[in-house]
Design an enzyme around this catalytic site. Sequence first.
Site, PDB file in Angstrom:
ATOM      1  N   CYS A  48       0.844  -1.190   0.000  1.00  0.00           N
ATOM      2  CA  CYS A  48       0.000   0.000   0.000  1.00  0.00           C
ATOM      3  C   CYS A  48       0.877   1.236   0.000  1.00  0.00           C
ATOM      4  CB  CYS A  48      -0.916   0.002   1.218  1.00  0.00           C
ATOM      5  SG  CYS A  48      -2.037   1.426   1.254  1.00  0.00           S
ATOM      6  N   CYS A  50      -0.366   4.380   0.342  1.00  0.00           N
ATOM      7  CA  CYS A  50      -1.034   5.533   0.948  1.00  0.00           C
ATOM      8  C   CYS A  50      -0.168   6.166   2.030  1.00  0.00           C
ATOM      9  CB  CYS A  50      -2.409   5.151   1.481  1.00  0.00           C
ATOM     10  SG  CYS A  50      -2.413   4.445   3.147  1.00  0.00           S
ATOM     11  N   CYS A  53      -0.759   4.424   6.109  1.00  0.00           N
ATOM     12  CA  CYS A  53      -0.281   3.127   6.594  1.00  0.00           C
ATOM     13  C   CYS A  53       1.148   3.224   7.114  1.00  0.00           C
ATOM     14  CB  CYS A  53      -0.340   2.080   5.479  1.00  0.00           C
ATOM     15  SG  CYS A  53      -2.001   1.527   5.076  1.00  0.00           S
TER      16      CYS A  53
END
Length: 191
Positions: A48, A50, A53
Site C-alpha cells: 500500500c 497511501c 499506513c
Amino acid sequence: MAILLHPLLGKPIQKGNPNFPGGTLKCHCTTNPVTVTLTSNVAHNHACGCSKCWKPGGALFSVVGVVPREKVEVSSHAEKLAIVDEAAVIQRHACTACGVHLFGRIEKDHPFKGLDFVHVELSDEKGWQEVQFAGFVSSIIEQGFPPQKMEVVRGRLHELGLETFDVLAPGLMDAIAAWTAEREGKLKASL
C-alpha cells in the site's frame, strides 16, 4: 537513488500457506512490546502506497492485509496503544513508544467494517498470505516521490508479479461499490 519498495518485496515473494492458523504480531520495542494475537491468516495482503499506513524506515510501501475483527486480540501491553488519527476511517492503533501500527479498525459504517488491517511483517511466524497486489501506487508521489520515477517503481512491482492499481484491486473496489449500491437500494443485498 536506491528505491526500497518494502523489505518483504524482494525476489521471489514467498508464497503463504493457505492453511496457516495465524500468529503473533509484535511492535519494535525491545522491552515490554505490545503483542497482538491473530487466530487466522490474513486476506487481501497487499503493498500500500497511501500516506496513512505504517511503513518500515525508508520503505515506499507498507504491506497490509485484513483479518476478521474477532480474530484479533491485544495479548500484551494494550496500555501502550493509542489511535494515530481519531478522524480517520481506519483507526490505526500504534505503540506510543516505538510508533509501530499494530492494527487498524473501522468503527464507522463502512464496507470493510468488521475487518482489521494488520502488518504481518511484525510476526516471526512463516506462512502468512503472500503480497498479492500493490494499491494506491500513485500516492507515493503525494509523499514526495519523484513522478518521473514512477515507471521504475511500477516496473519493479510487475517484476515481482504484482499488479499495480491507483486504488484497491478490482474485486475490493467491486465490494465497496456493491455495498454502496445496496445501501442506496439500487442493488439487492448479496447472500
